[in-house]
Enzyme design. Structure first.
Site, mmCIF file in Angstrom:
data_model
loop_
_atom_site.group_PDB
_atom_site.id
_atom_site.type_symbol
_atom_site.label_atom_id
_atom_site.label_comp_id
_atom_site.label_asym_id
_atom_site.label_seq_id
_atom_site.Cartn_x
_atom_site.Cartn_y
_atom_site.Cartn_z
ATOM 1 C CB THR A 186 -2.041 3.615 -3.836
ATOM 2 O OG1 THR A 186 -2.555 4.704 -3.082
ATOM 3 C CG2 THR A 186 -1.716 4.086 -5.237
ATOM 4 C CE LYS A 216 -5.169 -0.992 -2.063
ATOM 5 N NZ LYS A 216 -4.795 -0.396 -0.763
ATOM 6 C CG ASN A 245 -7.452 0.444 2.577
ATOM 7 O OD1 ASN A 245 -6.745 0.285 3.574
ATOM 8 N ND2 ASN A 245 -7.162 1.324 1.652
ATOM 9 C CG ASP A 285 -1.781 1.167 1.376
ATOM 10 O OD1 ASP A 285 -2.325 1.597 0.343
ATOM 11 O OD2 ASP A 285 -1.934 1.685 2.490
ATOM 12 N NE ARG A 317 -3.827 12.338 1.329
ATOM 13 C CZ ARG A 317 -4.296 11.085 1.357
ATOM 14 N NH1 ARG A 317 -3.517 10.107 0.958
ATOM 15 N NH2 ARG A 317 -5.506 10.822 1.786
ATOM 16 C CE LYS A 339 -12.706 18.218 3.062
ATOM 17 N NZ LYS A 339 -13.688 18.385 4.129
#
Length: 1110
Positions: free
Chosen positions: A643, A752, A776, A377, A563, A532
């Site tokens: 990711t 994944k 996750n 990850d 990010r 947002k």
């Protein structure tokens, strides 16, 4: 009051829970439903079923079942050896394994009791009653205090806060350690006292228990809360989500089974040969029935086929020790005890979290030395999950300053200066940052364990560290969030004025929408929606002419590894708000399809917005993550990053952590919309350019990297049946396997696991390792051969479900390159050594049959047969397999290429197996025929006394024990006091036992055949000379190989020193291959090569593949 819980589209039914066990109406017929109690059970056995269940599981193992059959044959059939010879080792193996498994289950029982016996408070008859957690029943009203864990799944009724809120973390439920705000049912918010809530008459209708993690909480913070129990015990979300780890089998186990089959074939061959030759030899009447040993009447009348079958079983029993049953218990002990070395490693201890490495599964230690693919990850694993506000962009204008935020906690440092810009759009943007979030403020001194400072009065808490970084960023520019009180959000603007906004609705963030919104009312009555989210989810919902100036900054920030979030707003009319409010309330009360209905309302409300700007937040790389990835690459491992972040951000992070080098040729596999008619909105085109086509090979000196997104992966892995895209899965897999590094972005948790499964099931079944820190990542951790959990800031879900847990990503280097390497070498040597020493043990017994008329006469005494594997040769190999370091740990860590020498199960391939087998056969022949030639002169003493057959067997056994033990001493490179103690102690114990066993007349033995044999044997000088000589001859090939190997290594070192001293001489060496061209593919994946590209050297053939999804 009728309260409903969230429902699913496909439900298995509902349940009705009566709050406080008081029916709503006394006139209505009420049948109490039966629910399970609140006991948690994670143990496997009980006191009553342990023995039968454990024995059943152990005898499912082929070797144990085989020895059980042999033991029964010895009991039933008249065999040459006592049933004790196979029964005692089998009993030892079963007992040791049962003790180990029983101890592990006792630990699970103890953990269960700690939970089940913990004290909780239940409201009964208007007062609090203390009970044990396991006695909670569905319908009980439970009070949970600050920093306590919820004992079961509760519906939130009231809290000590006036507004009916509480703050919870779900770290042990879904891995998220950040705070979440929960609101009580509005009608019960005022029921804060025990008397008030005890008077509540209510019924809750909810779905049957389902493992939906996103509708539950785990730990309460900062307040008291009262709730009604709806799911208890094994029906709670935690219990339903407990997934017992599937039994992972290591490559060593598979090799053991293959070798076992070979030795089983050898055993059957020996028994068949001896049975056949016995009846050939007995075809001569004199041999079959000599005058001194005539047959009884019963023996003459026995059916010949039955006699042959009995003789075959007898030979099987005689030779059965070639199958090393004790090897299994030694392997179990080696894995169990060896796993402590990982936990004890001080270099893998993290001072920050005060924890070290954790071993959840000791069965896979050796797999750590065989990893070929590493899936990791990004956020929280390669990065710190520590957010830092970098800059913002408002209407295309950049504003930059830094403010730091870590893990959902922040202290406000009093008044902060701001950098003056006071335009209307800037203020609107900063108000959006202050209002569009789920951040809460609490006094710092209420946080357990948080050190308060006089100048720090408040603490920000939130479900996401990004949100706090953004709130602090707005504060840096003069807009400060002051908190939420009675549904009013308060902010302080640049003029130090307090503004009030009524919070009407929060449209929560979810992974599908990738955005969140709030609807607020200003003091002037204006209705505003602030939103947002990710650029991919905001851009399609704003005015298209507003996008371009912001998109430039978003793309640049993403390329820098930040990010990014976009911010938009929308002014609502009263009519529009009334419609949204009505639809939201209807959707919230829906029992079925609730999520779909809520999503539809959110989608309609968040349309036709206006883009204000964007933010950039940095997630810093973890310490030494780049060096660790470089080391893994150098060790021959291929690293894939999986990711959920956007491609540009993930790509920049991959360059920063050196997954991609500047010379790496990147192949981008991305999905772009087709410019098509509105009727074909689902059409997509997949464009990528790769130097892969028929007749064209990849440039060997060039490293390739692949980048793919989740949407493209869905098309490749889950193609429609009528689409030609199903053919592309193999092409995609070929490309992936050719690349040294792969980046998969915008990935869902299930994808994944799909990626890991796809690689795991390729030809050759490469060993895969997954590493992650959040809930996750659990799916891919469970899917891989080896799962590593990072004890990060996203809870403990990943580390609990993993096979191994480490504090930081950097610890992966030592775990694999040092611990993994050593574990594999140790256990591989253990397995080969066990087969070798048992072949040495049984081959003389087989050869002896040719000299005793195939009469099944044992060569060794029953005590030696029983004790050989249990006592005489077991401890030296166990100590070797725990302590051996053929290469220094620092050297293993600093030189990753040493890892490649043991890759692909190198030490357990057929070639080394055959070497050990031939070595065992050679030494077995030397033992037997060496002693046989010694006995050509039957009188080995000066007085003319003759040695008998038990002396013959004892001499062979003595040479055997000393040879196999000294062989292990020759193989040992890392001597400790423990190695010396067990090696020389085992030899001394054998000598002591032999004197003791033959020096006493044992009353429980039918015959005293070994009485004084060993002591008498050692009175002969010839015997001493023969033992020493045979040991030397047996070990001579091994000594010769060691000497030649040392000479070769010294010559290699001298040659290297000469090359270093005279570098000019190295010019005669072949020159390195010329540097490969650098292929650069633009986003549009143009088929024509870039200018300046040396097409002739690489011969890149572009291949365009198009997917059309009708």
């Amino acid at each position: 009051i009728l309260c409903s819980c969230a429902g699913e589209e496909k439900r298995v039914g509902t349940r009705t829970v009566v709050v406080g066990h008081r029916p709503v109406s006394e006139t209505d017929a009420y049948v109490a439903q039966k629910f399970c109690d609140n006991r948690i059970v994670s143990s496997k056995y009980t006191l009553w079923n342990f023995l039968p269940k454990n024995l059943f599981e152990q005898f499912r193992r082929i070797a144990n079942f085989y020895f059980l059959i042999i033991f029964l044959v010895q009991v039933i059939v008249d065999t040459p050896t006592s049933p004790v010879t196979s029964g005692l080792p089998l009993f030892f193996v079963i007992t040791v394994t049962a003790i180990k498994q029983g101890y592990e289950d006792w630990l699970r029982h103890r953990a269960d009791n700690e939970v089940n016996k913990s004290n909780v408070f239940i409201v009964e008859n208007a007062k609090q009653v203390q009970k044990e957690s396991e006695k909670i029943k569905v319908g009980d009203i439970v009070e949970v205090k600050a920093d306590e864990t919820f004992p079961c799944d509760l519906i939130f009724l009231a809290s000590s806060s006036v507004d009916g809120t509480c703050y919870v973390t779900t770290a042990s439920l879904d891995g998220e350690s950040n705070f979440k705000t929960h609101y009580a049912v509005r009608d019960t918010t005022v029921l804060c006292t025990d008397e008030a809530i005890d008077a509540l008459t209510a019924t809750i209708e909810c779905e049957q228990p389902q493992p939906d993690l996103y509708k539950g909480s785990n730990k309460l913070h900062f307040s008291k809360a009262k709730g009604v129990a709806v799911y208890t015990g094994m029906e709670t979300k935690m219990a339903l989500n407990y997934q017992g780890k599937s039994q992972k089998r290591s490559a060593v186990e598979k090799s053991i089974n293959a070798f076992l089959i070979v030795y089983l074939c050898i055993l059957l061959s020996k028994a068949t040969v001896c049975t056949t030759l016995k009846y050939v030899w007995q075809s001569n009447p004199f041999n079959d029935e000599p005058w001194y040993n005539e047959k009884t009447k019963k023996e003459r009348e026995t059916f010949k086929v039955l006699r042959m079958f009995t003789d075959f079983l007898s030979f099987m029993v005689l030779f059965n020790f070639i199958i090393p049953v004790s090897m299994y218990v030694t392997v179990e002990m080696q894995k169990f005890l060896g796993s402590f070395f990982i936990s004890w490693d001080k270099e893998m201890y993290d001072e920050e979290i005060k924890e070290g490495a954790l071993v959840n599964t000791s069965d896979l230690n050796e797999e750590l030395g065989q990893v070929e693919y590493v899936f990791t990850d990004k956020t929280g694993t390669l990065t710190e999950n520590s957010m830092e506000f970098i800059e913002c962009c408002i209407d295309g204008h950049k504003y930059k300053d830094c403010i730091s935020e870590v893990d959902g906690f922040s202290q406000t440092d009093g008044p902060l200066k701001y950098y003056g810009f006071c335009g209307h759009r800037e203020e609107l943007f900063l108000r959006a940052l202050c209002l569009c979030h789920t951040v809460q403020i609490k006094e710092a001194d209420q946080v357990d364990g948080l050190i308060g400072h006089p100048e720090r009065k408040d603490t920000y808490i939130s479900s996401s560290p990004d949100e706090i970084a953004l709130v602090k960023g707005a504060e840096k520019y003069g807009f400060t969030f002051l908190g939420l009180e009675n549904d009013f959000m308060k902010i302080r603007n640049q003029k130090n004025e307090t503004e009030m906004y009524q919070l009407l609705h929060v449209l929560n963030f979810d992974p599908v929408r990738r955005r969140m919104s709030v609807i607020v009312r200003t003091t002037t009555g204006k209705l505003l929606l602030f939103c947002k989210g990710a650029d991919s989810s905001i851009f399609p919902r704003v005015q298209q002419e507003e996008i371009q100036q912001t998109k430039v900054h978003v793309d640049r920030n993403a390329m820098d590894g930040y990010r990014t979030l976009c911010v938009a707003f929308k002014e609502l009319t009263q009519k529009e708000y009334d419609k949204i409010d009505r639809q939201l309330n209807e959707a919230k009360m829906a029992l079925q399809d609730r999520e779909e209905k809520m999503a539809k309302v959110f989608e309609d409300a968040e349309a036709d917005m206006h883009l204000i700007g964007a933010t950039a937040v940095e997630d810093r790389l973890q310490e030494q993550s780049a060096e660790t990835i470089e080391a893994l690459h150098a060790a021959g491992m291929k690293v894939w990053v999986l990711t959920g972040d956007k491609m540009e951000t993930a790509k920049s992070t991959c360059y920063a952590c050196r997954l991609f080098q500047t010379s790496t040729e990147l192949l981008e596999l991305t999905l772009v919309p087709l410019l098509c008619s509105p009727s074909l909105l689902a059409g997509f085109e997949l464009n990528y350019t790769v130097p892969l086509a028929k007749g064209v090979s990849w440039t060997l000196s060039q490293e390739y990297g692949l980048i793919i997104d989740g949407s493209t992966l869905s098309l490749i892995l889950n193609p429609s049946q009528d689409s030609s895209s199903s053919n592309y899965k193999n092409i995609f897999l070929q490309i992936c396997l050719k690349c040294t590094a792969v980046l998969c972005c915008r990935m869902a948790p299930l994808q994944k696991a799909q990626i890991v499964r796809m690689v795991k099931n390729t030809k050759g079944s490469p060993i895969t390792l997954s590493v992650g820190d959040g809930a996750n990542d659990v799916s891919m951790i469970l899917e891989a051969h080896v799962g590593i959990g990072i004890k990060g800031k996203e809870g403990r879900q990943a580390s609990r479900n993993s096979d191994y847990a480490v504090p930081k990503f950097k610890h992966l280097r030592k775990l694999l390159l040092a611990h993994g390497h050593l574990y594999y070498v140790r256990i591989a040597h253990l397995v080969q050594y066990f087969f070798y020493k048992n072949l040495c043990f049984i081959l003389p017994q087989f050869l002896y049959q040719f000299f005793c008329g195939f009469s099944q006469q044992p060569l060794y005494d029953a005590a030696y047969l029983t004790m050989y594997n249990i006592c005489f040769t077991s401890l030296p190999i166990l100590a070797y397999s725990l302590l051996e370091q053929h290469i220094n740990i620092d050297t293993l860590t600093s030189d990753p290429q040493l890892y490649m020498k043991i890759s692909d199960n190198a030490m357990l391939q057929w070639r080394p197996f055959l070497y050990w087998t031939f070595l065992g056969a050679f030494e077995g022949l030397v033992f037997f025929f060496g002693v046989y030639f010694l006995f050509q002169n039957s009188s080995l003493e000066d007085n003319g006394k003759v040695f008998g057959n038990w002396t013959f067997g004892t001499i062979v056994f003595t040479v055997l024990v000393f040879t196999v033990t000294l062989k292990l001493a020759l193989d040992t490179r890392f001597w400790t006091w423990m190695n010396h103690f067990v090696i020389w102690g085992s030899l001394a114990f054998y000598v002591f036992f032999s004197f003791f066993w033959g020096g006493v007349i044992w009353p429980f033995l039918k015959q005293q055949r070994m009485y004084f044999v060993f002591a008498h044997m050692l009175t002969s000088v010839s015997t001493w000379l023969a033992i020493v000589l045979l040991i030397f001859i047996s070990l001579f090939p091994e000594i010769l190989l060691i000497v030649l190997k040392n000479i070769k290594e010294k010559n290699h070192q001298v040659r290297n020193k000469m090359i270093l001293a005279h570098p000019g001489h190295a010019s005669t060496a072949p020159c390195a291959s010329p540097p490969s061209c650098s292929l650069s593919f633009p986003p549009a994946a143009s088929a024509s090569p870039p200018s300046g590209q040396h097409a002739a050297s690489c011969q890149p053939w572009p291949l365009a593949i198009g997917f059309a999804c009708p």
